[in-house]
Design a protein around this motif. Structure first.
Motif, short mmCIF file in Angstrom:
data_model
loop_
_atom_site.label_atom_id
_atom_site.label_comp_id
_atom_site.label_asym_id
_atom_site.label_seq_id
_atom_site.Cartn_x
_atom_site.Cartn_y
_atom_site.Cartn_z
N SER A 59 40.56 44.12 40.61
CA SER A 59 40.48 45.45 41.28
C SER A 59 40.94 46.51 40.85
O SER A 59 40.60 47.64 40.79
N LEU B 174 39.52 50.24 39.13
CA LEU B 174 39.91 51.47 39.70
C LEU B 174 40.52 52.38 38.67
O LEU B 174 40.20 53.42 38.79
N TYR C 14 34.71 47.30 39.83
CA TYR C 14 35.60 47.21 41.02
C TYR C 14 34.69 46.82 42.47
O TYR C 14 35.35 45.93 43.03
#
Length: 108
Positions: free
Chosen positions: A54, A58, A94
């Motif tokens: 994640s 990002l 994401y």
């Protein structure tokens, strides 16, 4: 004979087997508490991996956004297309990583 999940790798094995044929974990004489501890440790490792993915997604999204809007790129140039691709891939990655994280936390 029942099918159970291996405490370490979570793959299906027989409850009569002495060891997991996938990860070679020795199950002989292992207490229920130790099996539970290994299962929790394996799930925590998967959750940490989802969190890392994640964060990388990002970073990819933000890098593409910064390249596109803070550098003076031509709208139809190669760099603009690459940065838009970075934004799209980062965003989708994401969303996938967060959905996987929610799934893993519900599994807990």
């Amino acid at each position: 004979m029942a099918i159970i999940s291996c405490p370490r790798c979570a793959k299906k094995i027989s409850d009569k087997s002495q060891s997991c044929q996938h990860c070679q974990l020795d199950l002989t004489g292992m207490s229920a508490e130790k099996k539970h501890h290994l299962a929790v440790q394996s799930l925590d490792k998967k959750i940490q991996g989802a969190l890392n993915q994640s964060m990388l997604a990002l970073i990819l999204f933000l890098a593409g956004f910064c390249f596109l809007y803070f550098w003076a790129l031509e709208p139809d140039g190669y760099e603009a297309i690459v940065s838009k691709g970075m934004i799209a891939i980062g965003f989708l990655w994401y969303i996938y990583a967060r959905a996987r994280l929610i799934y893993l936390k519900r599994k807990n």
